[in-house]
Scaffold this motif. Structure first.
Motif, mmCIF file in Angstrom:
data_model
loop_
_atom_site.group_PDB
_atom_site.id
_atom_site.type_symbol
_atom_site.label_atom_id
_atom_site.label_comp_id
_atom_site.label_asym_id
_atom_site.label_seq_id
_atom_site.Cartn_x
_atom_site.Cartn_y
_atom_site.Cartn_z
ATOM 1 N N SER A 264 0.824 -1.201 0.000
ATOM 2 C CA SER A 264 0.000 0.000 0.000
ATOM 3 C C SER A 264 0.860 1.254 0.000
ATOM 4 C CB SER A 264 -0.916 0.020 1.223
ATOM 5 O OG SER A 264 -1.635 1.247 1.289
ATOM 6 N N GLY A 265 0.423 2.244 -0.770
ATOM 7 C CA GLY A 265 1.075 3.544 -0.739
ATOM 8 C C GLY A 265 0.269 4.562 0.036
ATOM 9 N N ALA A 266 -0.809 4.112 0.683
ATOM 10 C CA ALA A 266 -1.736 5.045 1.319
ATOM 11 C C ALA A 266 -1.099 5.871 2.430
ATOM 12 C CB ALA A 266 -2.940 4.270 1.863
ATOM 13 N N ASN A 267 -0.057 5.337 3.074
ATOM 14 C CA ASN A 267 0.593 6.061 4.170
ATOM 15 C C ASN A 267 1.968 6.599 3.785
ATOM 16 O OD1 ASN A 267 -1.525 5.537 6.051
ATOM 17 N ND2 ASN A 267 -0.755 3.435 6.257
ATOM 18 N N ILE A 268 2.262 6.603 2.477
ATOM 19 C CA ILE A 268 3.560 7.066 1.999
ATOM 20 C C ILE A 268 3.366 8.222 1.032
ATOM 21 C CG2 ILE A 268 5.690 6.433 0.789
ATOM 22 C CD1 ILE A 268 5.097 3.515 1.538
ATOM 23 N N GLN A 269 3.980 9.345 1.322
ATOM 24 C CA GLN A 269 3.907 10.500 0.434
ATOM 25 C C GLN A 269 5.091 10.442 -0.527
ATOM 26 O OE1 GLN A 269 3.755 14.300 2.406
ATOM 27 N NE2 GLN A 269 2.790 15.305 0.658
ATOM 28 N N GLY A 270 4.823 10.213 -1.791
ATOM 29 C CA GLY A 270 5.916 10.070 -2.737
ATOM 30 C C GLY A 270 5.414 9.910 -4.153
ATOM 31 N N PHE A 271 6.135 9.115 -4.943
ATOM 32 C CA PHE A 271 5.811 8.893 -6.349
ATOM 33 C C PHE A 271 5.870 7.409 -6.693
ATOM 34 C CE2 PHE A 271 7.941 13.100 -6.408
ATOM 35 C CZ PHE A 271 7.017 13.859 -7.123
ATOM 36 N N ASP A 272 5.004 6.993 -7.603
ATOM 37 C CA ASP A 272 5.300 5.778 -8.336
ATOM 38 C C ASP A 272 5.906 6.218 -9.668
ATOM 39 O OD1 ASP A 272 3.155 6.537 -9.967
ATOM 40 O OD2 ASP A 272 1.839 4.911 -9.323
ATOM 41 N N CYS A 273 6.198 5.276 -10.569
ATOM 42 C CA CYS A 273 6.963 5.635 -11.760
ATOM 43 C C CYS A 273 6.233 6.650 -12.631
ATOM 44 C CB CYS A 273 7.329 4.387 -12.552
ATOM 45 S SG CYS A 273 5.949 3.499 -13.303
ATOM 46 N N SER A 274 4.948 6.425 -12.909
ATOM 47 C CA SER A 274 4.212 7.344 -13.775
ATOM 48 C C SER A 274 3.817 8.625 -13.048
ATOM 49 C CB SER A 274 2.975 6.654 -14.351
ATOM 50 O OG SER A 274 2.150 6.128 -13.330
ATOM 51 N N GLY A 275 3.736 8.546 -11.714
ATOM 52 C CA GLY A 275 3.495 9.771 -10.956
ATOM 53 C C GLY A 275 4.668 10.731 -11.048
ATOM 54 N N LEU A 276 5.886 10.181 -11.073
ATOM 55 C CA LEU A 276 7.071 11.019 -11.203
ATOM 56 C C LEU A 276 7.123 11.690 -12.570
ATOM 57 C CD1 LEU A 276 9.831 11.992 -10.110
ATOM 58 C CD2 LEU A 276 10.826 9.930 -11.122
ATOM 59 N N THR A 277 6.838 10.928 -13.628
ATOM 60 C CA THR A 277 6.863 11.526 -14.959
ATOM 61 C C THR A 277 5.742 12.552 -15.111
ATOM 62 O OG1 THR A 277 5.546 9.672 -15.834
ATOM 63 C CG2 THR A 277 7.931 9.502 -16.005
ATOM 64 N N LEU A 278 4.591 12.271 -14.526
ATOM 65 C CA LEU A 278 3.464 13.208 -14.545
ATOM 66 C C LEU A 278 3.887 14.556 -13.965
ATOM 67 C CD1 LEU A 278 0.265 13.012 -15.086
ATOM 68 C CD2 LEU A 278 0.085 12.806 -12.608
ATOM 69 N N TYR A 279 4.569 14.501 -12.820
ATOM 70 C CA TYR A 279 5.024 15.726 -12.162
ATOM 71 C C TYR A 279 6.088 16.449 -12.971
ATOM 72 C CZ TYR A 279 7.993 18.571 -9.197
ATOM 73 O OH TYR A 279 8.766 19.597 -8.703
ATOM 74 N N ALA A 280 7.114 15.717 -13.408
ATOM 75 C CA ALA A 280 8.241 16.362 -14.080
ATOM 76 C C ALA A 280 7.804 17.057 -15.366
ATOM 77 C CB ALA A 280 9.325 15.330 -14.368
ATOM 78 N N TYR A 281 6.947 16.419 -16.136
ATOM 79 C CA TYR A 281 6.496 17.026 -17.386
ATOM 80 C C TYR A 281 5.544 18.182 -17.139
ATOM 81 C CZ TYR A 281 8.800 14.017 -20.730
ATOM 82 O OH TYR A 281 9.756 13.411 -21.503
ATOM 83 N N ALA A 282 4.805 18.134 -16.048
ATOM 84 C CA ALA A 282 3.909 19.252 -15.722
ATOM 85 C C ALA A 282 4.694 20.533 -15.487
ATOM 86 C CB ALA A 282 3.076 18.904 -14.489
ATOM 87 N N THR A 283 5.928 20.417 -14.960
ATOM 88 C CA THR A 283 6.730 21.628 -14.743
ATOM 89 C C THR A 283 7.117 22.291 -16.056
ATOM 90 O OG1 THR A 283 8.866 20.446 -14.737
ATOM 91 C CG2 THR A 283 7.696 20.651 -12.624
ATOM 92 N N ALA A 284 7.052 21.542 -17.162
ATOM 93 C CA ALA A 284 7.333 22.103 -18.492
ATOM 94 C C ALA A 284 6.051 22.396 -19.258
ATOM 95 C CB ALA A 284 8.199 21.134 -19.289
#
Length: 369
Positions: A264-284
């Protein structure tokens, strides 16, 4: 982003004056985007990686003339000896529980040992007075630990079951004879001293080379514009924990339950693989779909048949169960150049640089910039 990584561990008897019992590792399918084959920092628990780096900083106190000690050397040894103590609990102070013991070297034939090794520590480190067995993440024999064990944490106890102490002891041992480990021949000699086996030396060297590639920072001097924005944004998240379902265009977030293996990721604040790419590309200013497979449908597709040499910094890089069938894509990273990607690999790891070949099933890339 699933797959299961497991390690089947067995020990063979030490050869000559080797300090350890050789641990043979068999990797198979992975767990939640984990690494099945290949070396990268993503397969090392963060606390163990901290121990390796700390040992590099401290070894000069004990072997001041040693040159070239670096964390990938220690990681290569620990990968083969204990798979970085994966599956154990590692406390903030570095204590590893449950403790890691090799096979009892009593000549019984179990685990391949045919020569009895008499007890030297009365069970202090290996838990038995009936013979010797290798101990800790670096699989020291108690008799060797007696001569090279060091206290890395300041508690006045040199404990081979402590990640920091064990890593420092291994660094001291490998640095013996004031070696220059930048020289391949001397590095091989150091590994041979650890275990007198040509197969062992080749195995460890292979892991050292792969960890070395993963440790290098990418060369970004010729990267500019939106590609630089995306890469810088992703690199800024190094150290953020993996969270199944975590990550939004605004940054890390709490994830969801649950991965195929029940993580479970419910108690972890972070990224999975596509969440990281989602964030990085949003900055551009580029909004991506949420899943890795869907992201493969955006931009100019780069076929896997062209190889990783066709990738440019800022490209998405994909991995699939069945390369050629985008519906089976399970993982995505961001290519950073120099054969590396920025990667949120699997539960229990953090965002970090990995070799682009660290994940199985290369499925090409996509160019959006």
């Amino acid at each position: 982003m699933g797959l299961l990584m497991f390690a089947a561990v067995c020990c063979a008897a030490p050869v000559g004056n080797a300090i350890s019992a050789y641990v043979a590792l068999t990797t198979g399918q992975q767990d939640d985007g984990g690494i099945a084959e290949g070396g990268s920092a993503a397969d090392i628990p963060p606390r163990m990686l901290t121990a390796y780096k700390k040992a590099v900083q401290q070894v000069g106190t004990y072997v001041p003339k040693c040159q070239g000690m670096r964390w990938p050397i220690l990681a290569g040894i620990a990968k083969v000896e204990s798979n970085h103590a994966v599956g154990r609990t590692i406390t903030a102070g570095g204590d590893i529980r449950p403790k890691i013991y090799g096979v009892l070297l009593n000549g019984s034939g179990q685990g391949g040992n045919t020569t009895a090794v008499p007890d030297t520590d009365n069970g202090t480190w290996d838990g038995t007075s009936q013979g010797e067995r290798a101990v800790g993440p670096f699989q020291f024999m108690p008799s060797t630990w007696e001569s090279v064990g060091k206290d890395a944490g300041g508690d006045h106890i040199a404990d081979p079951h402590n990640a920091d102490d064990a890593a420092l002891g291994a660094a001291v041992y490998l640095c013996g004879d004031d070696r220059d480990l930048t020289k391949r021949a001397q590095l091989k000699t150091a590994i041979w001293q650890y275990n007198h086996s040509a197969a062992y030396v080749a195995d460890v060297l292979g892991w050292i080379d792969q960890y070395t590639a993963a440790a290098k920072d990418p060369d970004l001097k010729n990267v500019s514009g939106k590609a630089r924005t995306v890469i810088d944004a992703a690199l800024s998240q190094r150290g953020v924990p993996y969270s199944w379902g975590g990550g939004t265009p605004s940054g890390p977030s709490y994830g969801i339950c649950c991965s195929p293996s029940g993580t479970s990721g419910a108690n972890i604040q972070g990224f999975d693989c596509s969440g990281l790419t989602l964030y990085a590309y949003a900055t551009a200013g580029i909004r991506l779909p949420r899943t890795a497979a869907a992201q493969a449908g955006v931009g100019q597709r780069i076929p896997s048949r062209l190889g990783t040499g066709a990738l440019k910094p800022g490209d998405l890089v994909f991995y699939a169960y069945a390369p050629g069938r985008d519906s089976t894509i399970y993982h995505v990273g961001i290519y950073a150049g120099s054969g590396q990607m920025i990667n949120a690999a699997r539960p229990g790891t953090v965002v970090r640089l990995d070799a682009v070949n660290a994940m199985p099933g290369y499925a090409g890339g996509a160019r959006l910039l």
